[in-house]
Design a protein around this motif. Structure first.
Motif, PDB file in Angstrom:
ATOM      1  N   ALA A 133      44.632 -28.944 -53.652  1.00 10.57           N
ATOM      2  CA  ALA A 133      44.131 -27.833 -52.836  1.00 10.57           C
ATOM      3  C   ALA A 133      42.991 -27.072 -53.510  1.00 10.57           C
ATOM      4  CB  ALA A 133      45.277 -26.884 -52.498  1.00 10.57           C
ATOM      5  N   HIS A 134      43.169 -26.660 -54.759  1.00 14.44           N
ATOM      6  CA  HIS A 134      42.150 -25.857 -55.415  1.00 14.44           C
ATOM      7  C   HIS A 134      40.896 -26.677 -55.708  1.00 14.44           C
ATOM      8  CE1 HIS A 134      45.718 -23.278 -56.166  1.00 14.44           C
ATOM      9  NE2 HIS A 134      44.836 -22.324 -55.947  1.00 14.44           N
ATOM     10  N   GLY A 135      41.056 -27.979 -55.813  1.00 14.16           N
ATOM     11  CA  GLY A 135      39.899 -28.841 -56.042  1.00 14.16           C
ATOM     12  C   GLY A 135      38.957 -28.919 -54.858  1.00 14.16           C
ATOM     13  N   THR A 136      39.413 -28.491 -53.687  1.00 12.17           N
ATOM     14  CA  THR A 136      38.548 -28.480 -52.496  1.00 12.17           C
ATOM     15  C   THR A 136      37.751 -27.183 -52.376  1.00 12.17           C
ATOM     16  OG1 THR A 136      40.201 -27.487 -51.011  1.00 12.17           O
ATOM     17  CG2 THR A 136      40.250 -29.893 -51.284  1.00 12.17           C
ATOM     18  N   GLY A 137      37.952 -26.272 -53.324  1.00 11.31           N
ATOM     19  CA  GLY A 137      37.285 -24.975 -53.257  1.00 11.31           C
ATOM     20  C   GLY A 137      38.149 -23.882 -52.674  1.00 11.31           C
ATOM     21  N   ALA A 138      39.430 -24.186 -52.422  1.00 11.51           N
ATOM     22  CA  ALA A 138      40.343 -23.196 -51.844  1.00 11.51           C
ATOM     23  C   ALA A 138      40.905 -22.299 -52.948  1.00 11.51           C
ATOM     24  CB  ALA A 138      41.478 -23.897 -51.113  1.00 11.51           C
ATOM     25  N   SER A 139      40.537 -21.036 -52.906  1.00  6.59           N
ATOM     26  CA  SER A 139      41.089 -20.071 -53.848  1.00  6.59           C
ATOM     27  C   SER A 139      42.449 -19.602 -53.361  1.00  6.59           C
ATOM     28  CB  SER A 139      40.148 -18.867 -53.963  1.00  6.59           C
ATOM     29  OG  SER A 139      40.093 -18.175 -52.714  1.00  6.59           O
ATOM     30  N   ASP A 140      43.187 -18.908 -54.222  1.00  7.26           N
ATOM     31  CA  ASP A 140      44.473 -18.349 -53.807  1.00  7.26           C
ATOM     32  C   ASP A 140      44.285 -17.383 -52.628  1.00  7.26           C
ATOM     33  OD1 ASP A 140      45.787 -19.776 -55.755  1.00  7.26           O
ATOM     34  OD2 ASP A 140      45.842 -18.109 -57.184  1.00  7.26           O
ATOM     35  N   ARG A 141      43.225 -16.608 -52.675  1.00  8.74           N
ATOM     36  CA  ARG A 141      42.953 -15.662 -51.586  1.00  8.74           C
ATOM     37  C   ARG A 141      42.679 -16.407 -50.280  1.00  8.74           C
ATOM     38  NH1 ARG A 141      38.331 -10.887 -51.762  1.00  8.74           N
ATOM     39  NH2 ARG A 141      38.750 -10.022 -49.664  1.00  8.74           N
ATOM     40  N   TYR A 142      41.886 -17.471 -50.373  1.00  9.66           N
ATOM     41  CA  TYR A 142      41.605 -18.271 -49.168  1.00  9.66           C
ATOM     42  C   TYR A 142      42.895 -18.856 -48.596  1.00  9.66           C
ATOM     43  CZ  TYR A 142      40.296 -22.168 -46.223  1.00  9.66           C
ATOM     44  OH  TYR A 142      40.205 -23.039 -45.164  1.00  9.66           O
ATOM     45  N   ILE A 143      43.755 -19.390 -49.455  1.00 12.89           N
ATOM     46  CA  ILE A 143      44.997 -20.012 -48.997  1.00 12.89           C
ATOM     47  C   ILE A 143      45.884 -18.996 -48.290  1.00 12.89           C
ATOM     48  CG2 ILE A 143      47.142 -21.086 -49.783  1.00 12.89           C
ATOM     49  CD1 ILE A 143      45.451 -22.531 -51.945  1.00 12.89           C
ATOM     50  N   GLU A 144      45.975 -17.789 -48.842  1.00 12.50           N
ATOM     51  CA  GLU A 144      46.792 -16.756 -48.196  1.00 12.50           C
ATOM     52  C   GLU A 144      46.240 -16.377 -46.823  1.00 12.50           C
ATOM     53  OE1 GLU A 144      49.775 -15.312 -48.827  1.00 12.50           O
ATOM     54  OE2 GLU A 144      49.865 -16.974 -50.249  1.00 12.50           O
ATOM     55  N   GLN A 145      44.920 -16.277 -46.722  1.00 12.21           N
ATOM     56  CA  GLN A 145      44.308 -15.953 -45.431  1.00 12.21           C
ATOM     57  C   GLN A 145      44.523 -17.088 -44.428  1.00 12.21           C
ATOM     58  OE1 GLN A 145      43.033 -13.239 -44.175  1.00 12.21           O
ATOM     59  NE2 GLN A 145      42.502 -14.234 -42.231  1.00 12.21           N
ATOM     60  N   GLU A 146      44.366 -18.325 -44.884  1.00 15.00           N
ATOM     61  CA  GLU A 146      44.591 -19.478 -44.010  1.00 15.00           C
ATOM     62  C   GLU A 146      46.047 -19.537 -43.563  1.00 15.00           C
ATOM     63  OE1 GLU A 146      43.885 -23.296 -42.103  1.00 15.00           O
ATOM     64  OE2 GLU A 146      42.776 -21.445 -42.458  1.00 15.00           O
ATOM     65  N   LYS A 147      46.960 -19.232 -44.457  1.00 16.73           N
ATOM     66  CA  LYS A 147      48.373 -19.194 -44.093  1.00 16.73           C
ATOM     67  C   LYS A 147      48.630 -18.159 -43.007  1.00 16.73           C
ATOM     68  CE  LYS A 147      52.911 -18.061 -46.060  1.00 16.73           C
ATOM     69  NZ  LYS A 147      53.639 -17.725 -47.310  1.00 16.73           N
ATOM     70  N   ARG A 148      48.050 -16.968 -43.139  1.00 13.30           N
ATOM     71  CA  ARG A 148      48.240 -15.928 -42.126  1.00 13.30           C
ATOM     72  C   ARG A 148      47.694 -16.367 -40.767  1.00 13.30           C
ATOM     73  NH1 ARG A 148      47.069 -12.448 -46.551  1.00 13.30           N
ATOM     74  NH2 ARG A 148      44.849 -12.410 -46.009  1.00 13.30           N
ATOM     75  N   GLU A 149      46.539 -17.023 -40.774  1.00 16.64           N
ATOM     76  CA  GLU A 149      45.942 -17.475 -39.516  1.00 16.64           C
ATOM     77  C   GLU A 149      46.817 -18.530 -38.840  1.00 16.64           C
ATOM     78  OE1 GLU A 149      41.915 -18.739 -39.964  1.00 16.64           O
ATOM     79  OE2 GLU A 149      41.269 -16.865 -40.922  1.00 16.64           O
ATOM     80  N   GLN A 150      47.332 -19.451 -39.617  1.00 23.25           N
ATOM     81  CA  GLN A 150      48.141 -20.513 -39.026  1.00 23.25           C
ATOM     82  C   GLN A 150      49.516 -20.000 -38.583  1.00 23.25           C
ATOM     83  OE1 GLN A 150      46.678 -23.143 -38.135  1.00 23.25           O
ATOM     84  NE2 GLN A 150      44.834 -22.671 -39.306  1.00 23.25           N
ATOM     85  N   LEU A 151      50.067 -19.032 -39.293  1.00 24.35           N
ATOM     86  CA  LEU A 151      51.322 -18.425 -38.844  1.00 24.35           C
ATOM     87  C   LEU A 151      51.145 -17.723 -37.502  1.00 24.35           C
ATOM     88  CD1 LEU A 151      52.930 -16.940 -42.083  1.00 24.35           C
ATOM     89  CD2 LEU A 151      53.990 -18.565 -40.504  1.00 24.35           C
ATOM     90  N   ALA A 152      49.998 -17.088 -37.313  1.00 26.60           N
ATOM     91  CA  ALA A 152      49.730 -16.439 -36.025  1.00 26.60           C
ATOM     92  C   ALA A 152      49.696 -17.465 -34.902  1.00 26.60           C
ATOM     93  CB  ALA A 152      48.415 -15.666 -36.092  1.00 26.60           C
TER      94      ALA A 152
END
Length: 216
Positions: free
Chosen positions: A82-101
């Motif tokens: 995951a992090h090797g694609t450029g996904a930071s911890d902050r990005y992952i948390e935001q993406e998680k929130r969007e997908q949960l919605a």
């Protein structure tokens, strides 16, 4: 091996899963693509159809590429790359929130007023139309396992070898019809691989005896 369409793939999967006929299995489809397949499997195996709601977490610069997955209760699988694609911890948390919605909105539309059918003590067969990374299936199997099925089966027509290795520890049995070494995308193994929209998904659930709300 190539499949004419999802119906063809589901018919072949039904043959491979024939041993569960008569055991009233709970067929849990991952929306939306797997819902037509799950509907046919439920008919062929004398089972019951429902959905298991999970979403992939998208890579920042390649939204079709999964870097993990989340289920509707918030459990998250993060892939080692995951992090090797450029996904930071902050990005992952935001993406998680969007997908949960998205998941919460789908639950309200697909099965309003209730959670999923309880798989406790039952044979639960989780079906998708194919596994590229396997990330989404991991979340789906984890979500179902947490509810105590008698037996948990992962069923797919086609998957990458890497995806199969990833999901095997999460299921009691993995049924896959084709695992080619030259896997690039699920769609390459179907002659027809159209999108399944929300209206079709809702109609299939309604026909299966579940009364979801009409889309707004």
């Amino acid at each position: 091996m190539r499949f004419a369409d999802r119906t063809d793939a589901a018919e072949r999967l039904a043959e491979a899963l024939a041993g569960y006929r008569g055991r009233r299995p709970l067929i849990l489809a991952i929306p939306r693509g797997a819902l037509p397949m799950g509907d046919l499997l439920a008919q062929r195996l004398g089972g019951e159809l429902d959905v298991v709601l999970v979403r992939k977490l998208r890579a920042p610069f390649s939204p079709e590429y999964a870097i993990g997955s989340v289920d509707e209760h918030g459990w998250t699988y993060i892939a080692p790359h995951a992090h090797g694609t450029g996904a930071s911890d902050r990005y992952i948390e935001q993406e998680k929130r969007e997908q949960l919605a998205v998941l919460h909105e789908r639950r309200n539309r697909y099965t309003p007023g209730r959670a999923g059918i309880d798989p406790a003590g039952r044979v639960a067969i989780v079906v998708d139309d194919g596994l590229a990374t396997g990330a989404t299936m991991v979340a789906a199997l984890h979500a179902v396992r947490a509810r105590g099925p008698e037996r948990l089966v992962c069923a797919v027509p086609v998957a990458s070898i890497e995806a199969l290795e990833l999901v095997r520890p999460y299921a009691d049995e993995v049924v896959c019809l084709h695992a080619p070494p030259d896997f690039y995308a699920v769609g390459q193994f179907y002659r027809t691989f159209g999108q399944v929209d929300d209206e079709e998904a809702i109609a299939l659930l309604r026909q299966a005896g579940q009364p979801p709300a009409q889309p707004s």
